[in-house]
Design a protein around this motif. Structure first.
Motif, PDB file in Angstrom:
ATOM      1  N   ILE A  21       0.894  -1.375   0.085  1.00  0.00           N
ATOM      2  CA  ILE A  21      -0.032   0.253  -0.136  1.00  0.00           C
ATOM      3  C   ILE A  21       0.972   1.322   0.003  1.00  0.00           C
ATOM      4  O   ILE A  21       2.005   1.294   0.573  1.00  0.00           O
ATOM      5  N   TYR A  22       0.518   2.119  -0.878  1.00  0.00           N
ATOM      6  CA  TYR A  22       1.378   3.448  -1.031  1.00  0.00           C
ATOM      7  C   TYR A  22       0.488   4.604  -0.401  1.00  0.00           C
ATOM      8  O   TYR A  22      -0.432   4.570  -0.454  1.00  0.00           O
ATOM      9  N   CYS A  23       1.571   5.282   0.281  1.00  0.00           N
ATOM     10  CA  CYS A  23       0.961   6.692   0.931  1.00  0.00           C
ATOM     11  C   CYS A  23       1.903   7.803   0.317  1.00  0.00           C
ATOM     12  O   CYS A  23       3.030   7.916   0.709  1.00  0.00           O
ATOM     13  N   ASN A  24       1.272   8.740  -0.303  1.00  0.00           N
ATOM     14  CA  ASN A  24       2.036   9.927  -0.703  1.00  0.00           C
ATOM     15  C   ASN A  24       1.584  11.211   0.044  1.00  0.00           C
ATOM     16  O   ASN A  24       0.254  11.234   0.195  1.00  0.00           O
ATOM     17  N   TYR A  25       2.365  12.127   0.483  1.00  0.00           N
ATOM     18  CA  TYR A  25       1.959  13.187   0.884  1.00  0.00           C
ATOM     19  C   TYR A  25       2.594  14.493   0.444  1.00  0.00           C
ATOM     20  O   TYR A  25       3.663  14.420  -0.177  1.00  0.00           O
ATOM     21  N   SER A  26       1.837  15.488   0.575  1.00  0.00           N
ATOM     22  CA  SER A  26       2.065  16.643  -0.489  1.00  0.00           C
ATOM     23  C   SER A  26       3.097  17.791   0.164  1.00  0.00           C
ATOM     24  O   SER A  26       3.812  18.369  -0.643  1.00  0.00           O
ATOM     25  N   THR A  27       3.563  17.847   1.233  1.00  0.00           N
ATOM     26  CA  THR A  27       4.377  18.914   1.798  1.00  0.00           C
ATOM     27  C   THR A  27       5.119  18.151   2.880  1.00  0.00           C
ATOM     28  O   THR A  27       4.638  17.031   3.458  1.00  0.00           O
ATOM     29  N   THR A  28       6.114  18.952   3.599  1.00  0.00           N
ATOM     30  CA  THR A  28       6.798  18.308   4.683  1.00  0.00           C
ATOM     31  C   THR A  28       6.123  17.887   5.785  1.00  0.00           C
ATOM     32  O   THR A  28       4.944  18.720   6.148  1.00  0.00           O
ATOM     33  N   SER A  29       6.412  16.690   6.294  1.00  0.00           N
ATOM     34  CA  SER A  29       5.587  16.049   7.379  1.00  0.00           C
ATOM     35  C   SER A  29       6.499  16.045   8.724  1.00  0.00           C
ATOM     36  O   SER A  29       7.596  15.366   8.322  1.00  0.00           O
ATOM     37  N   ASP A  30       5.763  15.831   9.697  1.00  0.00           N
ATOM     38  CA  ASP A  30       6.918  15.558  10.981  1.00  0.00           C
ATOM     39  C   ASP A  30       6.902  14.270  11.157  1.00  0.00           C
ATOM     40  O   ASP A  30       8.059  13.508  11.524  1.00  0.00           O
ATOM     41  N   ARG A  31       5.792  13.444  11.036  1.00  0.00           N
ATOM     42  CA  ARG A  31       5.996  11.990  11.199  1.00  0.00           C
ATOM     43  C   ARG A  31       4.797  11.568  10.449  1.00  0.00           C
ATOM     44  O   ARG A  31       3.915  11.932   9.865  1.00  0.00           O
ATOM     45  N   HIS A  81      -5.638 -14.334   6.423  1.00  0.00           N
ATOM     46  CA  HIS A  81      -7.188 -13.636   6.538  1.00  0.00           C
ATOM     47  C   HIS A  81      -7.150 -12.611   7.799  1.00  0.00           C
ATOM     48  O   HIS A  81      -7.987 -11.659   7.521  1.00  0.00           O
ATOM     49  N   ASP A  82      -6.375 -12.932   8.920  1.00  0.00           N
ATOM     50  CA  ASP A  82      -6.510 -11.820   9.918  1.00  0.00           C
ATOM     51  C   ASP A  82      -6.033 -10.581   9.557  1.00  0.00           C
ATOM     52  O   ASP A  82      -6.430  -9.578  10.232  1.00  0.00           O
ATOM     53  N   LEU A  83      -5.370 -10.457   8.471  1.00  0.00           N
ATOM     54  CA  LEU A  83      -4.995  -9.048   8.014  1.00  0.00           C
ATOM     55  C   LEU A  83      -6.227  -8.286   7.453  1.00  0.00           C
ATOM     56  O   LEU A  83      -5.819  -6.997   6.953  1.00  0.00           O
ATOM     57  N   SER A  84      -7.262  -8.936   7.069  1.00  0.00           N
ATOM     58  CA  SER A  84      -8.497  -8.138   6.512  1.00  0.00           C
ATOM     59  C   SER A  84      -8.854  -7.096   7.531  1.00  0.00           C
ATOM     60  O   SER A  84      -9.088  -7.212   8.700  1.00  0.00           O
ATOM     61  N   ALA A  85      -8.853  -5.900   6.919  1.00  0.00           N
ATOM     62  CA  ALA A  85      -9.154  -4.688   7.862  1.00  0.00           C
ATOM     63  C   ALA A  85      -8.956  -3.522   6.606  1.00  0.00           C
ATOM     64  O   ALA A  85      -8.697  -3.705   5.566  1.00  0.00           O
ATOM     65  N   THR A  86      -9.283  -2.090   7.201  1.00  0.00           N
ATOM     66  CA  THR A  86      -8.989  -0.789   6.530  1.00  0.00           C
ATOM     67  C   THR A  86      -7.599  -0.340   7.170  1.00  0.00           C
ATOM     68  O   THR A  86      -7.795  -0.265   8.458  1.00  0.00           O
ATOM     69  N   TYR A  87      -6.815  -0.131   6.433  1.00  0.00           N
ATOM     70  CA  TYR A  87      -5.551   0.483   6.668  1.00  0.00           C
ATOM     71  C   TYR A  87      -5.526   2.092   6.305  1.00  0.00           C
ATOM     72  O   TYR A  87      -5.724   2.220   5.185  1.00  0.00           O
ATOM     73  N   PHE A  88      -5.087   2.947   7.242  1.00  0.00           N
ATOM     74  CA  PHE A  88      -4.960   4.271   6.976  1.00  0.00           C
ATOM     75  C   PHE A  88      -3.541   4.703   7.096  1.00  0.00           C
ATOM     76  O   PHE A  88      -2.869   4.358   8.258  1.00  0.00           O
ATOM     77  N   CYS A  89      -2.890   5.343   6.455  1.00  0.00           N
ATOM     78  CA  CYS A  89      -1.683   6.316   6.858  1.00  0.00           C
ATOM     79  C   CYS A  89      -2.148   7.686   7.125  1.00  0.00           C
ATOM     80  O   CYS A  89      -3.197   8.183   6.749  1.00  0.00           O
ATOM     81  N   ALA A  90      -1.442   8.357   7.835  1.00  0.00           N
ATOM     82  CA  ALA A  90      -1.564   9.812   8.321  1.00  0.00           C
ATOM     83  C   ALA A  90      -0.275  10.623   8.495  1.00  0.00           C
ATOM     84  O   ALA A  90       0.557   9.935   9.199  1.00  0.00           O
ATOM     85  N   ALA A  91      -0.254  11.760   7.806  1.00  0.00           N
ATOM     86  CA  ALA A  91       0.925  12.567   7.917  1.00  0.00           C
ATOM     87  C   ALA A  91       0.664  13.466   9.038  1.00  0.00           C
ATOM     88  O   ALA A  91      -0.501  14.037   9.095  1.00  0.00           O
ATOM     89  N   GLU A  92       1.644  13.894   9.796  1.00  0.00           N
ATOM     90  CA  GLU A  92       1.370  14.829  10.857  1.00  0.00           C
ATOM     91  C   GLU A  92       2.215  16.182  10.601  1.00  0.00           C
ATOM     92  O   GLU A  92       3.373  15.930  10.040  1.00  0.00           O
ATOM     93  N   TYR A  93       1.569  17.103  11.026  1.00  0.00           N
ATOM     94  CA  TYR A  93       2.177  18.436  10.853  1.00  0.00           C
ATOM     95  C   TYR A  93       1.734  19.487  11.888  1.00  0.00           C
ATOM     96  O   TYR A  93       0.374  19.626  11.998  1.00  0.00           O
ATOM     97  N   GLY A  94       2.629  19.777  12.888  1.00  0.00           N
ATOM     98  CA  GLY A  94       2.400  20.350  14.149  1.00  0.00           C
ATOM     99  C   GLY A  94       1.308  19.520  14.897  1.00  0.00           C
ATOM    100  O   GLY A  94       0.318  20.129  15.345  1.00  0.00           O
ATOM    101  N   ASN A  95       1.558  18.385  15.015  1.00  0.00           N
ATOM    102  CA  ASN A  95       0.584  17.473  16.116  1.00  0.00           C
ATOM    103  C   ASN A  95      -0.571  17.125  15.493  1.00  0.00           C
ATOM    104  O   ASN A  95      -1.432  16.371  16.233  1.00  0.00           O
TER     105      ASN A  95
END
Lengths: 109, 115
Positions: A21-31, A81-95
């Protein structure tokens, strides 16, 4: 404004195969965070990636971060099968977390 | 780690009414956040709640609609005011433990249905 794009949005996997799974973010992120959400449940933290080149692994999941490319990947090895779920990535900026759309992952036997 | 509880876990409300959601954490935290997850969608940050100061709202969210209280370092409330069916969502609080080398933890969520 920080934006996060995640793909694919839906992933149908066969047991035993590998996927990413790929996650692209647009600007500088802290984490960069990866979360798992089961139906009707809250979010479970999987990984927090802090710096360029960071790689973390837990079981069949491995996450990596390339801050220069503004890209994180979640690699699934030998899906079960146990891995079936929804996966989210999240980029952090200023908490604050900006989430991707999520990837619905279904593992078929 | 952090253990977060939310009340209520779910509710069905009538249009035009208000609902207050409570979030309790088992340790003192500086920053608490409120998110909304609309049906089948991702999470969107509503506001940041810091103890001793006014909440900071994200674009598209206003204090009159989503008033927030943060009376101490372990507790916060979010009120959804003058509800309409479009407010039907899951509302989640989260806490930031990153300064302790940890992550951001999420509460179990409050599933709100507005009729």
């Amino acid at each position: 404004e920080l934006k996060v794009e995640q793909n694919p949005l839906f992933l149908s996997m066969q047991e035993g195969k590998n996927y990413t799974i790929y996650c692209n973010y647009s600007t500088t992120s802290d984490r960069l965070y990866w979360y798992r959400q089961d139906p009707g449940k809250s979010l479970e933290s999987l990984f927090v990636l802090l710096s360029n080149g960071a790689v973390k692994q837990e079981g069949r999941l491995m996450a990596s971060l390339d801050t220069k490319a503004r890209l994180s990947t979640l690699h699934i090895t030998a899906a079960v099968h146990d891995l079936s779920a929804t996966y989210f990535c999240a980029a952090e900026y200023g908490n604050k977390l900006v989430f991707g759309a999520g990837t619905i992952l279904r593992v078929k036997s | 780690s952090a253990v977060i509880s939310q009340k209520p876990s779910r509710d069905i409300c009538q249009r035009g009414t208000s609902l207050t959601i409570q979030c309790q954490v088992d340790s003192q935290v500086t920053m608490m956040f409120w998110y909304r997850q609309q049906p089948g969608q991702s999470l969107t940050l509503i506001a940041t709640a810091n103890q001793g100061s006014e909440a900071t709202y994200e674009s598209g969210f206003v204090i009159d609609k989503f008033p927030i209280s943060r009376p101490n370092l372990t507790f916060s409330t979010l009120t959804v005011s003058n509800m309409s069916p479009e407010d039907s969502s899951i509302y989640l609080c989260s806490v930031d433990m990153v300064a302790l080398g940890d992550t951001q933890y999420f509460g179990p969520g409050t599933r709100l249905t507005v009729l």
